[in-house]
Design a protein around this motif. Sequence first.
Motif, PDB file in Angstrom:
ATOM      1  N   UNK A  25       0.838  -1.201   0.000  1.00 33.21           N
ATOM      2  CA  UNK A  25       0.000   0.000   0.000  1.00 33.21           C
ATOM      3  C   UNK A  25       0.877   1.256   0.000  1.00 33.21           C
ATOM      4  N   UNK A  26       1.935   1.213   0.808  1.00 31.78           N
ATOM      5  CA  UNK A  26       2.876   2.332   0.843  1.00 31.78           C
ATOM      6  C   UNK A  26       3.539   2.525  -0.517  1.00 31.78           C
ATOM      7  N   UNK A  27       3.889   1.404  -1.159  1.00 35.78           N
ATOM      8  CA  UNK A  27       4.516   1.472  -2.479  1.00 35.78           C
ATOM      9  C   UNK A  27       3.557   2.045  -3.517  1.00 35.78           C
ATOM     10  N   UNK A  28       2.288   1.649  -3.456  1.00 32.09           N
ATOM     11  CA  UNK A  28       1.296   2.189  -4.393  1.00 32.09           C
ATOM     12  C   UNK A  28       1.140   3.685  -4.192  1.00 32.09           C
ATOM     13  N   UNK A  29       1.140   4.113  -2.928  1.00 35.69           N
ATOM     14  CA  UNK A  29       1.036   5.547  -2.647  1.00 35.69           C
ATOM     15  C   UNK A  29       2.236   6.290  -3.217  1.00 35.69           C
ATOM     16  N   UNK A  30       3.418   5.661  -3.070  1.00 31.90           N
ATOM     17  CA  UNK A  30       4.640   6.260  -3.588  1.00 31.90           C
ATOM     18  C   UNK A  30       4.615   6.345  -5.108  1.00 31.90           C
ATOM     19  N   UNK A  31       4.043   5.309  -5.738  1.00 31.55           N
ATOM     20  CA  UNK A  31       4.036   5.261  -7.201  1.00 31.55           C
ATOM     21  C   UNK A  31       3.166   6.340  -7.805  1.00 31.55           C
ATOM     22  N   UNK A  66      19.338  -7.158  -3.513  1.00 31.84           N
ATOM     23  CA  UNK A  66      18.681  -6.778  -2.257  1.00 31.84           C
ATOM     24  C   UNK A  66      18.713  -5.271  -2.007  1.00 31.84           C
ATOM     25  N   UNK A  67      19.332  -4.521  -2.927  1.00 31.56           N
ATOM     26  CA  UNK A  67      19.389  -3.071  -2.749  1.00 31.56           C
ATOM     27  C   UNK A  67      18.021  -2.431  -2.680  1.00 31.56           C
ATOM     28  N   UNK A  68      17.031  -3.051  -3.354  1.00 35.82           N
ATOM     29  CA  UNK A  68      15.676  -2.496  -3.343  1.00 35.82           C
ATOM     30  C   UNK A  68      15.056  -2.567  -1.963  1.00 35.82           C
ATOM     31  N   UNK A  69      15.584  -3.456  -1.099  1.00 34.89           N
ATOM     32  CA  UNK A  69      15.068  -3.607   0.260  1.00 34.89           C
ATOM     33  C   UNK A  69      15.834  -2.731   1.250  1.00 34.89           C
ATOM     34  N   UNK A  70      16.597  -1.777   0.715  1.00 29.54           N
ATOM     35  CA  UNK A  70      17.409  -0.892   1.562  1.00 29.54           C
ATOM     36  C   UNK A  70      18.428  -1.682   2.391  1.00 29.54           C
ATOM     37  N   UNK A  71      18.929  -2.768   1.803  1.00 32.26           N
ATOM     38  CA  UNK A  71      19.933  -3.580   2.473  1.00 32.26           C
ATOM     39  C   UNK A  71      21.268  -2.841   2.503  1.00 32.26           C
ATOM     40  N   UNK A  72      22.197  -3.403   3.287  1.00 34.25           N
ATOM     41  CA  UNK A  72      23.494  -2.759   3.470  1.00 34.25           C
ATOM     42  C   UNK A  72      24.244  -2.626   2.153  1.00 34.25           C
ATOM     43  N   UNK A  73      24.202  -3.688   1.318  1.00 38.24           N
ATOM     44  CA  UNK A  73      24.816  -3.637  -0.006  1.00 38.24           C
ATOM     45  C   UNK A  73      23.765  -3.946  -1.055  1.00 38.24           C
ATOM     46  N   UNK A  74      24.145  -3.770  -2.323  1.00 36.78           N
ATOM     47  CA  UNK A  74      23.165  -3.888  -3.402  1.00 36.78           C
ATOM     48  C   UNK A  74      22.876  -5.331  -3.800  1.00 36.78           C
ATOM     49  N   UNK A  75      23.913  -6.178  -3.764  1.00 37.03           N
ATOM     50  CA  UNK A  75      23.746  -7.588  -4.102  1.00 37.03           C
ATOM     51  C   UNK A  75      24.389  -8.429  -3.009  1.00 37.03           C
ATOM     52  N   UNK A  80       9.196 -11.336 -10.388  1.00 35.42           N
ATOM     53  CA  UNK A  80      10.090 -10.893  -9.321  1.00 35.42           C
ATOM     54  C   UNK A  80      10.780  -9.581  -9.690  1.00 35.42           C
ATOM     55  N   UNK A  81      11.236  -9.494 -10.936  1.00 39.97           N
ATOM     56  CA  UNK A  81      11.901  -8.275 -11.408  1.00 39.97           C
ATOM     57  C   UNK A  81      10.956  -7.075 -11.343  1.00 39.97           C
ATOM     58  N   UNK A  82       9.740  -7.251 -11.830  1.00 44.34           N
ATOM     59  CA  UNK A  82       8.769  -6.157 -11.813  1.00 44.34           C
ATOM     60  C   UNK A  82       8.425  -5.741 -10.384  1.00 44.34           C
ATOM     61  N   UNK A  83       8.336  -6.723  -9.491  1.00 41.98           N
ATOM     62  CA  UNK A  83       8.047  -6.414  -8.093  1.00 41.98           C
ATOM     63  C   UNK A  83       9.178  -5.601  -7.472  1.00 41.98           C
ATOM     64  N   UNK A  84      10.421  -5.963  -7.786  1.00 44.12           N
ATOM     65  CA  UNK A  84      11.565  -5.241  -7.228  1.00 44.12           C
ATOM     66  C   UNK A  84      11.632  -3.812  -7.782  1.00 44.12           C
ATOM     67  N   UNK A  85      11.314  -3.656  -9.072  1.00 46.14           N
ATOM     68  CA  UNK A  85      11.253  -2.309  -9.644  1.00 46.14           C
ATOM     69  C   UNK A  85      10.228  -1.458  -8.915  1.00 46.14           C
ATOM     70  N   UNK A  86       9.080  -2.061  -8.664  1.00 43.63           N
ATOM     71  CA  UNK A  86       8.014  -1.337  -7.985  1.00 43.63           C
ATOM     72  C   UNK A  86       8.443  -0.949  -6.576  1.00 43.63           C
ATOM     73  N   UNK A  87       9.140  -1.868  -5.893  1.00 43.96           N
ATOM     74  CA  UNK A  87       9.600  -1.595  -4.536  1.00 43.96           C
ATOM     75  C   UNK A  87      10.602  -0.442  -4.497  1.00 43.96           C
ATOM     76  N   UNK A  88      11.421  -0.331  -5.525  1.00 45.93           N
ATOM     77  CA  UNK A  88      12.423   0.733  -5.529  1.00 45.93           C
ATOM     78  C   UNK A  88      11.824   2.075  -5.938  1.00 45.93           C
ATOM     79  N   UNK A  89      10.560   2.062  -6.383  1.00 48.15           N
ATOM     80  CA  UNK A  89       9.878   3.312  -6.717  1.00 48.15           C
ATOM     81  C   UNK A  89       9.729   3.574  -8.193  1.00 48.15           C
ATOM     82  N   UNK A  90      10.104   2.584  -9.032  1.00 46.83           N
ATOM     83  CA  UNK A  90       9.942   2.751 -10.476  1.00 46.83           C
ATOM     84  C   UNK A  90       8.549   2.285 -10.887  1.00 46.83           C
TER      85      UNK A  90
END
Length: 256
Positions: free
Chosen positions: A51-57, A96-105, A178-188
């Motif tokens: 829901x937060x992601x949809x609001x952001x989008x 994992x960068x889309x999850x605000x992890x410490x590193x990108x992969x 999975x790719x589309x979900x990660x894009x959405x999570x990062x705000x694209x």
Amino acid sequence: VDSKLLIIQLLHLQSRDVFASLCDNLIQTVIHLDSEKKIAQTVINQLEKWKTLFDKSNATGLTPEAQQGLYGELHFLQKFLSVPELSFYDVLHTWVGVDKALRDFQGSNWAVEVKTTSTNNPQKVTINGERQLDETLVENLFLFHFSVDKSTSNGLTLCNLIDDIRFMLNDDTPALSSFNAKLFEVGYSDAHRELYQETFYQVRGENYYKIENNFPRIKENELRNGISDVKYSIILAMCNEYQVTENTIFNTLKEL
């Protein structure tokens, strides 16, 4: 056995791609849970996250800095997806960068941080935090520096690169979702494509570094008590002895 059924229904067919990504995300987060209570709470938490992601989008899209950072991560991801003998889905799981992890992969015994620059000083990268380049808890830590030239006509846009990766994944539905979900999570969001059509990226340089020994960085255990949230810059021209080849990197990363 007393059981309950949860129905999540799509009302607008034009959103089926995003809905498929949401469903895939829900399945992956609950598949290993062993109690109805845990499953219910996890589903609620994930739906609130979406829901937060949809609001952001519905906002104004990614900032120029976020666009450039995402382009760099996707450039590396495209290379990683091209490594033979690895499944697309498993490779995407390491992003994992889309999850605000410490590193990108992040893999089982390795991690990669991607830094993308386009300034007049392309050899300087900014490190966010005292743990980002701290290899204490990971066997192999790498830094990928991706330098680009930005223009209004030459190279690829962010949307071009996303389309290329989607084409790679087109016959692998779980990976594409999975790719589309990660894009959405990062705000694209594809709804904002027109915002990203005027910035083109062209490769200026690519270098890989293994973080070890005396590589210039700040480690968490080197800080005095009370100091945190460290931010600093590294001059990569001083780090040539730590450069490694792309083949070295991906031979290590094959151990997902």
